[in-house]
Design a protein around this motif. Structure first.
Motif, PDB file in Angstrom:
ATOM      1  N   ASP A   1       5.304  18.730  12.693  1.00 30.80           N
ATOM      2  CA  ASP A   1       4.184  19.655  12.514  1.00 30.80           C
ATOM      3  C   ASP A   1       3.727  20.218  13.850  1.00 30.80           C
ATOM      4  OD1 ASP A   1       4.104  19.440   9.764  1.00 30.80           O
ATOM      5  OD2 ASP A   1       2.669  17.778   9.773  1.00 30.80           O
ATOM      6  N   VAL A   2       3.786  19.382  14.898  1.00 34.34           N
ATOM      7  CA  VAL A   2       3.439  19.863  16.238  1.00 34.34           C
ATOM      8  C   VAL A   2       4.434  20.923  16.681  1.00 34.34           C
ATOM      9  CG1 VAL A   2       3.127  19.204  18.655  1.00 34.34           C
ATOM     10  CG2 VAL A   2       2.344  17.671  16.844  1.00 34.34           C
ATOM     11  N   ALA A   3       5.726  20.655  16.468  1.00 33.58           N
ATOM     12  CA  ALA A   3       6.747  21.630  16.850  1.00 33.58           C
ATOM     13  C   ALA A   3       6.550  22.954  16.133  1.00 33.58           C
ATOM     14  CB  ALA A   3       8.137  21.057  16.541  1.00 33.58           C
ATOM     15  N   GLN A   4       6.219  22.892  14.857  1.00 32.26           N
ATOM     16  CA  GLN A   4       6.028  24.123  14.095  1.00 32.26           C
ATOM     17  C   GLN A   4       4.776  24.877  14.548  1.00 32.26           C
ATOM     18  OE1 GLN A   4       6.251  23.065   9.906  1.00 32.26           O
ATOM     19  NE2 GLN A   4       8.029  21.756  10.312  1.00 32.26           N
ATOM     20  N   ALA A   5       3.749  24.116  14.934  1.00 33.08           N
ATOM     21  CA  ALA A   5       2.542  24.775  15.443  1.00 33.08           C
ATOM     22  C   ALA A   5       2.815  25.439  16.787  1.00 33.08           C
ATOM     23  CB  ALA A   5       1.410  23.753  15.572  1.00 33.08           C
ATOM     24  N   VAL A   6       3.598  24.786  17.635  1.00 32.73           N
ATOM     25  CA  VAL A   6       3.974  25.385  18.919  1.00 32.73           C
ATOM     26  C   VAL A   6       4.784  26.656  18.704  1.00 32.73           C
ATOM     27  CG1 VAL A   6       5.397  25.041  20.984  1.00 32.73           C
ATOM     28  CG2 VAL A   6       3.847  23.237  20.228  1.00 32.73           C
ATOM     29  N   ALA A   7       5.675  26.618  17.724  1.00 35.02           N
ATOM     30  CA  ALA A   7       6.520  27.776  17.450  1.00 35.02           C
ATOM     31  C   ALA A   7       5.714  29.002  17.046  1.00 35.02           C
ATOM     32  CB  ALA A   7       7.535  27.432  16.360  1.00 35.02           C
ATOM     33  N   SER A   8       4.534  28.793  16.498  1.00 34.84           N
ATOM     34  CA  SER A   8       3.726  29.935  16.048  1.00 34.84           C
ATOM     35  C   SER A   8       3.226  30.773  17.215  1.00 34.84           C
ATOM     36  CB  SER A   8       2.537  29.435  15.218  1.00 34.84           C
ATOM     37  OG  SER A   8       1.651  28.667  16.018  1.00 34.84           O
ATOM     38  N   LEU A   9       3.253  30.233  18.439  1.00 32.61           N
ATOM     39  CA  LEU A   9       2.835  30.990  19.619  1.00 32.61           C
ATOM     40  C   LEU A   9       3.976  31.798  20.214  1.00 32.61           C
ATOM     41  CD1 LEU A   9       0.600  28.353  21.448  1.00 32.61           C
ATOM     42  CD2 LEU A   9      -0.161  30.359  20.168  1.00 32.61           C
ATOM     43  N   ARG A  10       5.163  31.606  19.724  1.00 37.78           N
ATOM     44  CA  ARG A  10       6.334  32.250  20.303  1.00 37.78           C
ATOM     45  C   ARG A  10       6.741  33.477  19.492  1.00 37.78           C
ATOM     46  NH1 ARG A  10       9.843  26.700  21.333  1.00 37.78           N
ATOM     47  NH2 ARG A  10       8.470  25.827  22.956  1.00 37.78           N
ATOM     48  N   PRO A  11       7.510  34.352  20.127  1.00 33.06           N
ATOM     49  CA  PRO A  11       7.976  35.523  19.384  1.00 33.06           C
ATOM     50  C   PRO A  11       8.968  35.138  18.294  1.00 33.06           C
ATOM     51  CG  PRO A  11       9.021  35.417  21.544  1.00 33.06           C
ATOM     52  CD  PRO A  11       7.951  34.367  21.533  1.00 33.06           C
ATOM     53  N   VAL A  12       9.017  35.961  17.269  1.00 32.29           N
ATOM     54  CA  VAL A  12       9.948  35.769  16.161  1.00 32.29           C
ATOM     55  C   VAL A  12      10.968  36.895  16.207  1.00 32.29           C
ATOM     56  CG1 VAL A  12      10.212  35.644  13.659  1.00 32.29           C
ATOM     57  CG2 VAL A  12       8.212  34.628  14.762  1.00 32.29           C
ATOM     58  N   LEU A  13      12.248  36.551  16.239  1.00 31.35           N
ATOM     59  CA  LEU A  13      13.325  37.525  16.274  1.00 31.35           C
ATOM     60  C   LEU A  13      14.059  37.490  14.943  1.00 31.35           C
ATOM     61  CD1 LEU A  13      14.788  36.878  19.854  1.00 31.35           C
ATOM     62  CD2 LEU A  13      13.159  38.642  19.170  1.00 31.35           C
ATOM     63  N   ASN A  14      14.319  38.657  14.402  1.00 33.65           N
ATOM     64  CA  ASN A  14      15.053  38.771  13.150  1.00 33.65           C
ATOM     65  C   ASN A  14      16.135  39.834  13.297  1.00 33.65           C
ATOM     66  OD1 ASN A  14      13.668  36.935  11.279  1.00 33.65           O
ATOM     67  ND2 ASN A  14      11.909  38.284  11.600  1.00 33.65           N
ATOM     68  N   PHE A  15      17.281  39.566  12.721  1.00 28.17           N
ATOM     69  CA  PHE A  15      18.365  40.530  12.685  1.00 28.17           C
ATOM     70  C   PHE A  15      18.518  41.013  11.252  1.00 28.17           C
ATOM     71  CE2 PHE A  15      22.847  41.450  11.767  1.00 28.17           C
ATOM     72  CZ  PHE A  15      23.083  42.461  12.672  1.00 28.17           C
ATOM     73  N   ALA A  16      18.616  42.324  11.080  1.00 29.17           N
ATOM     74  CA  ALA A  16      18.752  42.895   9.746  1.00 29.17           C
ATOM     75  C   ALA A  16      19.914  43.874   9.743  1.00 29.17           C
ATOM     76  CB  ALA A  16      17.464  43.600   9.324  1.00 29.17           C
ATOM     77  N   ALA A  17      20.705  43.854   8.701  1.00 30.64           N
ATOM     78  CA  ALA A  17      21.808  44.803   8.517  1.00 30.64           C
ATOM     79  C   ALA A  17      21.754  45.309   7.097  1.00 30.64           C
ATOM     80  CB  ALA A  17      23.148  44.129   8.805  1.00 30.64           C
ATOM     81  N   SER A  18      22.024  46.597   6.929  1.00 28.87           N
ATOM     82  CA  SER A  18      21.966  47.181   5.591  1.00 28.87           C
ATOM     83  C   SER A  18      23.084  48.192   5.432  1.00 28.87           C
ATOM     84  CB  SER A  18      20.614  47.848   5.345  1.00 28.87           C
ATOM     85  OG  SER A  18      20.426  48.922   6.249  1.00 28.87           O
ATOM     86  N   ALA A  19      23.550  48.342   4.211  1.00 30.58           N
ATOM     87  CA  ALA A  19      24.570  49.351   3.885  1.00 30.58           C
ATOM     88  C   ALA A  19      24.314  49.828   2.466  1.00 30.58           C
ATOM     89  CB  ALA A  19      25.962  48.769   4.025  1.00 30.58           C
TER      90      ALA A  19
END
Length: 449
Positions: free
Chosen positions: A48-66
């Motif tokens: 839970d601590v790790a997940q709370a720390v992660a909330s302060l960091r940027p979130v990167l997502n890759f998307a591809a569509s066709a």
């Protein structure tokens, strides 16, 4: 007072090797599935601590569509569109909610660690109880067996005296009835020993072998007030309750932070099938204005939970003090009973010897002898119970003070380190990072991978 129970809980001669109480406690600690369960729960809280720390960091997502379109006109052609996009988002400001979440989960971890200590105490106390119960049950079997042999001899003598007309058939019948009762008690004692063995197996992880005499008990405080003071400082239930109060106090701040504005940043880079690239960057501001009263309700709810946990802390302190007082009273009663039974055994032995001698001279009946023998047996049984109660009461007092742990008992074994896993995950490592490799090493030591 320093209390050492020097009275042996075993009647048999020491074997070449026998399992000591220390061995029993070590096995219980190492093989307890209850401890394994709560260690896993602690590791879950660490995450839970790790997940709370992660909330302060940027979130990167890759998307591809066709997509492919199918026109209805006969002269039109199919159109295929394709694109890839990399998206990034980060919370720049949220009124402190994310940081409060980190602090809250850290306090939850500390509270869960105290809960693990409480489980450790329970496991060790159960092992002490199981060890003592097996020893006591063995003694009772020995006493009942000896009593059966003695009454058998008395019955044989009564029948011989009846044959020569010295006593009546009534006295023989009384001896026969007493022998039947003794056999019944002997069978019950053997059954109780089997129950004690099964309880030992559950508490320790294996069936009891040859158990050594119980060692002297650890020292305890000289007064009840001193014991209670130690309990209020060190008992894991109180420490856990204190941490839970802090958790709910942070919960109030988080509920208030939900009413504040938040600022988020978003960026993206895209490329279509022709290789054309495009980028975008944006900021968004969100400010709750009206949520139907839900946010205000959440604040009130958090305050109520905080007040409940504060009350629980005060109640826990009273319960711990009561537990210490109960253990102290149980110990005092057991000590008094042990002293009384020693005197009772001495007097009953003298009475039995005298009545048996008088019976041989015809001044006493067989029933008088049996009654005297029963009084002596009852005193010896009471002494076994008093010794066991005194022994367990001392360890119960240690538990009530929060001191019934592997470290305090100095069992000399490596204990579970609750900080190892926490230190490996507290910064939310990715699987391929150096922290991730460290986490893999911790998991291997725990035997989980």
């Amino acid at each position: 007072m320093a209390v050492g129970v020097a009275v042996s809980l075993a009647l048999s001669a020491p074997a070449a090797w026998a399992e000591t109480l220390t061995d029993t406690l070590i096995d219980a600690y190492r093989h307890s599935h209850l401890l394994d369960q709560n260690r896993a729960l602690l590791r879950a809280a660490d995450e839970d601590v790790a997940q709370a720390v992660a909330s302060l960091r940027p979130v990167l997502n890759f998307a591809a569509s066709a997509t492919r379109s199918f026109p209805l006109a006969p002269t039109a052609i199919d159109v295929i569109n394709a694109a890839v996009e990399l998206q990034a988002s980060i919370t720049l400001y949220d009124g402190g909610d994310n940081q409060l979440a980190i602090d809250q989960t850290k306090e939850t971890v500390l509270a869960t660690r105290e809960a693990l200590v409480a489980v450790e105490q329970s496991v060790l106390l159960s092992a002490v109880q199981a060890y003592t119960d097996v020893q006591s049950a063995k003694q009772l079997v020995s006493l009942r067996q000896s009593n059966t042999r003695l009454i058998t001899e008395q019955l044989r003598a009564a029948r011989d005296r009846f044959e020569v007309g010295e006593i009546t058939r009534t006295e023989v019948a009384a001896a026969e009835a007493r022998l039947a009762a003794a056999n019944s008690s002997y069978a019950a004692a053997e059954g109780q020993l089997e129950y004690a063995r099964e309880a030992y197996k559950l508490a320790v992880g294996h069936a009891p072998g040859t158990l050594a005499d119980a060692p002297p008990t650890p020292d305890i405080p000289n007064t009840l007030d001193e014991a209670k003071k130690i309990a209020t400082r060190t008992h894991p239930a109180i420490r856990q309750a204190q941490r839970e109060v802090t958790v709910t106090e942070l919960g109030v701040l988080r509920a208030q932070a939900a009413m504040k504005p938040s600022v988020n940043a978003n960026a993206s880079v895209a490329m279509d099938k022709y290789g054309d690239r495009s980028g975008a960057f944006g900021l968004s501001l969100n400010q709750p204005i009206y949520a139907g009263g839900a946010l205000s309700s959440a604040v009130r709810q958090a305050r109520a939970q905080r007040d409940a946990n504060r009350a629980n802390l005060l109640q826990t302190v009273h319960e711990v003090e009561q537990s210490a007082g109960n253990a102290w009273a149980t110990l005092a009663v057991a000590i008094a009973q042990l002293e009384a039974t020693d005197r009772q055994i001495s007097a009953a032995q003298i009475a039995f010897n005298g009545i048996r001698e008088e019976a041989s001279l015809g001044a006493r009946t067989t029933l008088d002898v049996l009654d005297a023998e029963q009084d002596l047996l009852d005193a010896r049984v009471d002494r076994v119970d008093a010794v066991a109660a005194q022994y367990v009461a001392i360890y119960s007092l240690l538990s009530a003070m929060g001191l019934l742990t592997v470290d305090h008992l100095k069992l000399g074994i490596q204990t579970y380190d609750p900080s190892a896993y926490y230190n490996a995950v507290k910064n939310a490592p990715a699987g391929l990072s150096q922290q991730g490799r460290k986490l893999d090493a911790v998991l291997e030591r725990l035997g989980k991978r």
